[in-house]
Write an enzyme that holds these catalytic residues in place. Structure first.
Site, short mmCIF file in Angstrom:
data_model
loop_
_atom_site.label_atom_id
_atom_site.label_comp_id
_atom_site.label_asym_id
_atom_site.label_seq_id
_atom_site.Cartn_x
_atom_site.Cartn_y
_atom_site.Cartn_z
CD GLU A 1 1.36 11.34 -7.93
OE1 GLU A 1 2.31 10.76 -8.48
OE2 GLU A 1 0.20 10.90 -7.91
NE ARG B 1 3.80 10.69 -10.86
CZ ARG B 1 2.78 10.62 -11.68
NH1 ARG B 1 2.91 11.03 -12.93
NH2 ARG B 1 1.61 10.17 -11.30
CG ASP C 1 -2.16 2.18 -4.79
OD1 ASP C 1 -1.96 3.02 -3.89
OD2 ASP C 1 -2.20 2.49 -6.00
CD GLU D 1 -0.95 0.62 -11.80
OE1 GLU D 1 -1.43 0.71 -12.96
OE2 GLU D 1 -0.48 1.58 -11.17
C1 DMJ Z 1 2.04 5.53 -10.56
O1 DMJ Z 1 2.27 6.88 -10.43
C2 DMJ Z 1 2.45 4.81 -9.33
O2 DMJ Z 1 2.54 3.46 -9.64
C3 DMJ Z 1 1.53 5.01 -8.16
O3 DMJ Z 1 1.83 4.20 -7.06
C4 DMJ Z 1 0.09 4.78 -8.54
N1 DMJ Z 1 -0.08 4.50 -9.87
C5 DMJ Z 1 0.58 5.29 -10.88
C6 DMJ Z 1 0.46 4.61 -12.21
O4 DMJ Z 1 -0.75 4.03 -12.43
#
Ligand code: DMJ
Length: 566
Positions: free
Chosen positions: A156, A160, A288, A460
């Site tokens: 994260e 971010r 994902d 998404e």
């Molecule tokens: C985000 O923090 C990023 O896209 C991450 O890969 C997973 N999804 C969240 C938002 O839904």
């Protein structure tokens, strides 16, 4: 020269018969020419009119320039200001924002690292919000610090904060952001100090040590380990420091060696052994962005690393062979999950589950992007692409992307127009009381709302709509995006400031949870804004978006050498 006089009658008659002959020839030739040009026009039209593989969009675009829809774009910009200004007033600098109680929250008792501020910087720059950006920059200059005695999530913090700083550095050219990015990356590097080099899930930023999972000390999440590469590689390119590159490239090499025959990845790995542990296979949480970063690593280095094209292609084959499903009634395409079971004799069997996280909707746009790049059969790809411009795999992926996006839009057929966090698709024999081919688990009218029923401002679907719009110019994608934005305005927006999670997308009036996720600023509103902007804003052939929506420029690697190759 004076005009010639025709005085002789025989000459006149010869001339008139020649004239008649010429006129009749001309008529015949004209007919032939007209026929030829009609045929040429029809065939050119058929050739130039791009075909979406099964569906021709209402308004095919033959140019690669898409105009802005100014009023909608500006409405999204105003929404960002509404979300940002209340955060700035109530909780400036806090990692997270609780807009109903008007409070901020930090990820460590020692203070935060400005998750929300940094995540929002590049959106401000893209939207031209200069005053907001100037104040955010000032906060970073005066108050921001990574010297925090606390455990921060490696993934994260990378997507971010490191991603946000790097993108802001690229867009603003401000070395403050690059200095902070280097400081953060150096504090994150100890996460990779494991026997395999796979990163630990947390880092104590002040102590500069990696921290193991509290409950399962050797376990790491696959997507978390494989979603650091775009950020560290771009930093390596900027600083010419190979260590940033080699640490994350090694992770990909370890994963590559452990891949299962179908190239789909279980969601957990062992940090000490480097293999997969018995766990679900899915394109939702913890799975994902592994797939997302395969295609994006290939694109980031200007298609110079064929290993990522191969890994991506293999995994998309595995996806189509094992996970792509269709409902029988509406024919909705969805991506199933595989759940492992170990039998008494030790063998593992896999059950297919018809569950799909909202998170999976990133894949629609990702497949379309992959189809037009890794799946391109020609150098130039039309908008929208024509069948013959894509390889067979490209055509397959494009079609699945288009279909999956339709499914994601179908999950917005709720009382609020917002989509739930998780849906279950109905099996052939199941009859739903509603019109929908899917349902929200444990959700009963009048009962308490289930976790699955919430909409937490996730990006998404709008992310995929943005990519689909840029690659097709089909106005239906803008319309879908506008419908989602309108639903967010109607149900998530708080009049006193900010936006909050809706607890049940099928109940109106809504109840809300006191949280404005940082990705609402970095992704959801940015993708919506770019969908209504003209296509010169962050062009897809010049940038890759990290998984948190931070655009990073495509480059050709210079000093850095890939650690593994085909
Ligand atoms: C985000 O923090 C990023 O896209 C991450 O890969 C997973 N999804 C969240 C938002 O839904």
């Amino acid at each position: 020269m004076p005009p010639r006089k025709q005085t002789d009658s025989s000459k006149q008659s010869i001339c008139s018969s020649i004239g008649a002959l010429i006129r009749s020839r001309l008529r015949a030739t004209t007919c032939k020419y007209v026929g030829f040009f009609v045929l040429l026009f029809i065939s050119s039209y058929l050739y130039l009119s791009p075909l979406i593989i099964t569906s021709v969009p209402q308004e095919p675009i033959s140019t690669d320039y898409l105009n802005a829809d100014v009023s909608k774009r500006d409405a999204v910009r105003a929404a960002f200001q509404h979300a940002w200004s209340s955060y700035e007033q109530d909780a400036m600098g806090a990692d997270e924002y609780h807009p109903i109680s008007h409070r901020g929250f930090n990820f460590s008792g020692d203070g935060g690292i400005g998750y929300t501020v940094v995540d929002a910087l590049d959106t401000m720059l893209i939207m031209g919000l200069h005053d907001e950006h100037a104040r955010a920059r000032q906060w970073i200059l005066d108050k921001h610090s990574f010297e925090r005695e606390g455990n921060f999530n490696t993934f994260e913090t990378t997507i971010r904060v490191l991603g946000g700083l790097l993108s802001a550095y690229h867009l603003a050219g401000d070395t403050l952001y690059l200095e902070r990015a280097v400081d953060l990356a150096d504090r994150l590097l100890p996460a990779f100090d494991t026997p395999t080099g796979l990163p630990l899930p947390m880092v104590n930023l002040a102590k500069r040590v990696g921290v193991r999972d509290q409950w399962s000390s050797d376990q790491i999440s696959t997507a978390e380990a494989a979603t650091l590469q775009l950020e560290f590689k771009y930093l390596a390119q900027l600083t010419r420091k190979n260590i940033y590159w080699s640490k994350v490239e090694n992770v990909m090499s370890v994963i590559y060696k452990s891949l299962l025959p179908h190239s789909l990845v279980p969601i957990f790995m062992s940090a000490s052994k480097g293999d997969f542990t018995q766990s679900d296979i899915r394109l939702g949480s913890r799975g994902d962005s592994y797939y997302e970063y395969l295609i994006k690593q290939y694109l980031q280095t200007n298609r110079t690393e064929p290993i990522y094209k191969k890994m991506y292609a293999d995994s998309m084959k595995g996806l189509h062979d094992n996970l792509v499903q269709k409902t029988s009634r509406q024919g909705l395409t969805y991506i199933a999950e595989l759940i492992p079971h170990r039998s008494k004799d030790g063998s593992v069997t896999w059950d297919r589950s018809a569950k799909q996280d909202h998170l999976v909707c990133f894949l629609a746009g990702s497949l379309m992007l992959g189809a037009t790049t890794s799946g391109a059969a020609k150098h130039f790809i039309s908008i929208p692409p024509r069948l013959e411009e894509l390889t067979q795999e490209g055509q397959r992926d494009w079609q699945t992307g288009v279909n999956l996006l339709e499914t994601c839009m179908d999950t917005h057929r709720t009382s609020t127009g917002l989509s739930p966090e998780i849906v279950m698709f109905r099996a052939n024999e199941e009859k739903g009381e509603s019109e929908r081919d899917w349902f929200i688990k444990n959700s009963r009218k009048g009962g308490p709302s289930s976790y699955d029923a919430r909409y937490m401002l996730r990006p998404e679907t709008v992310e995929s709509l943005f990519i689909a719009w840029r690659l097709t110019g089909d106005l239906k994608y803008r319309q879908h995006a506008w419908n989602i934005f309108s639903a967010i305005e109607n149900h998530c927006r708080l009049e006193e400031g900010g936006y909050a999670t809706v607890l049940d997308v099928d109940t109106v009036p809504v109840s809300r949870d006191d949280k404005q996720e940082t990705f609402f600023l970095s992704e959801t509103l940015k993708y919506l804004y770019m969908t209504f902007s003209d296509s010169s804003i962050i062009p897809l052939d010049k940038y890759v978006f990290n998984t948190e929506g931070h655009p990073l420029p495509i480059f050709k690697p210079t000093d850095t050498k890939p650690a593994f190759a085909l």
